[in-house]
Design a protein around this motif. Sequence first.
Motif, PDB file in Angstrom:
ATOM      1  N   SER A 153       0.934  -1.214   0.073  1.00  0.00           N
ATOM      2  CA  SER A 153       0.012   0.110   0.052  1.00  0.00           C
ATOM      3  C   SER A 153       0.867   1.352  -0.066  1.00  0.00           C
ATOM      4  O   SER A 153       1.864   1.156   0.502  1.00  0.00           O
ATOM      5  N   TYR A 154       0.298   2.279  -0.558  1.00  0.00           N
ATOM      6  CA  TYR A 154       1.146   3.597  -0.614  1.00  0.00           C
ATOM      7  C   TYR A 154       0.906   4.169   0.698  1.00  0.00           C
ATOM      8  O   TYR A 154       0.035   4.480   1.431  1.00  0.00           O
ATOM      9  N   PRO A 155       2.151   4.534   1.035  1.00  0.00           N
ATOM     10  CA  PRO A 155       2.057   5.053   2.673  1.00  0.00           C
ATOM     11  C   PRO A 155       1.534   6.657   2.955  1.00  0.00           C
ATOM     12  O   PRO A 155       1.638   7.201   1.686  1.00  0.00           O
ATOM     13  N   LYS A 156       1.047   6.755   3.934  1.00  0.00           N
ATOM     14  CA  LYS A 156       0.471   8.142   4.230  1.00  0.00           C
ATOM     15  C   LYS A 156       1.710   8.807   4.665  1.00  0.00           C
ATOM     16  O   LYS A 156       2.373   8.864   5.860  1.00  0.00           O
ATOM     17  N   THR A 157       1.898   9.831   3.963  1.00  0.00           N
ATOM     18  CA  THR A 157       3.049  11.032   4.101  1.00  0.00           C
ATOM     19  C   THR A 157       2.932  12.290   3.252  1.00  0.00           C
ATOM     20  O   THR A 157       2.238  12.074   2.201  1.00  0.00           O
ATOM     21  N   SER A 158       3.554  13.120   3.784  1.00  0.00           N
ATOM     22  CA  SER A 158       3.477  14.531   3.215  1.00  0.00           C
ATOM     23  C   SER A 158       4.658  14.799   2.153  1.00  0.00           C
ATOM     24  O   SER A 158       4.890  15.762   1.574  1.00  0.00           O
ATOM     25  N   GLY A 159       5.635  14.010   2.177  1.00  0.00           N
ATOM     26  CA  GLY A 159       6.780  13.949   1.507  1.00  0.00           C
ATOM     27  C   GLY A 159       6.617  13.746  -0.076  1.00  0.00           C
ATOM     28  O   GLY A 159       5.592  13.385  -0.416  1.00  0.00           O
ATOM     29  N   LYS A 160       7.821  14.146  -0.691  1.00  0.00           N
ATOM     30  CA  LYS A 160       7.749  14.192  -2.164  1.00  0.00           C
ATOM     31  C   LYS A 160       8.307  12.790  -2.442  1.00  0.00           C
ATOM     32  O   LYS A 160       9.172  12.572  -2.202  1.00  0.00           O
ATOM     33  N   PHE A 161       7.307  12.201  -3.531  1.00  0.00           N
ATOM     34  CA  PHE A 161       7.737  10.727  -3.805  1.00  0.00           C
ATOM     35  C   PHE A 161       8.967  10.977  -4.695  1.00  0.00           C
ATOM     36  O   PHE A 161       9.100  11.765  -5.730  1.00  0.00           O
TER      37      PHE A 161
END
Length: 364
Positions: free
Chosen positions: A221-229
């Motif tokens: 699953s795609y992680p929950k984060t505000s960082g730039k992929f």
Amino acid sequence: MRILVGVTRIFVGIFFIISGFIKLNDPLGFSYKLQEYFSEGVLNLEFLQPYALLLSVVVVVTEVILGVMLIIGYQRKLTLYSLLGMIVFFTFLTFYSAYFNKVTDCGCFGDAMPMNPWQSFGKDVVLLILIIILFIGKRFLTPFFSKFNTIIITFLVLIASLWYSYHVLMHLPGIDFRAYKKGVNITAGMNVPEGAPVAKFEYQWKFEENGKEKVIATSGSYPKTSGKFIGVETVEIEEGYEPPIHDFAIEKDGEDYTEEYLTADKVLTIICYNLSKSEAGGLGELKDLAEKAKQKGYKVIALSASSEEDKKMIKEKYQLPFEFFTTDETALKTMVRSNPGAVQLNKGTIVDKVHWNDFEDLKF
């Protein structure tokens, strides 16, 4: 020390003889493994790839000869230094493969006993220690026979090894350890048993947060984060069951014909893994072979990984009365150590297979 050296001498000698003979039984297969090591993504020694078969024969014959020389006690110093040099090189090679995950199967025992690089590295470390023991106690490495007899034995083993390597190259391996040996049903070989282990993967997501790189691992699953992929890397954390035959398919123009030909009664498959490397002498025999098989009620097809242009050119040049289909090159190299070669199928079961030098041995 005398007993330790004596036992070690016999063990190491037999080990090298067995290891060498297994590869001597299939020098072409070992040459494919050397080409993999020489490739750009591994050792980047691509200039050696054209000489892979020659190097394969030299290496495996040398293994057998050194094993015999160690046991009979011929040329003690030459034997020990040669063994040491060989095992140091192989230890480096297997460590490099294991650490950088470059080659998944070292090819040390061919198809008879697949080993991953870490297993092979461990084996080489043990052999290195044993050879060092032989160096320490080399005064106890006395010949078992007279000098003349040891020379004769070594010479006879050399001639026998060279003859056998030539024989299997001109025909097929005397012992077939591969998944496509006679009597194997290809369909059954591709089946995955119920309840077999399933591979598990970890997804390592990379993000940039506050100017720093951050890695978050998930099961998919795609992680929950505000960082730039930045990117994601998939890592296998637990191996699943892989059937003995896992890369075989018969295709043409986007259509899958695998089931059709693996359920047919009498099928003759011509194997040409790479038409640009196929031997002209063998290609010249295909028309007569195909016509003979068709007269006996066989369906005749050719399997190749070559381009459609190459298939068309070869078919027209040799007036071949059959169609070319596409199959994975590695699978075709594994099926038969001949280019071209022939495999007789009956409802997916391998009835017989031959080198192009032995086409006349096929019984329809």
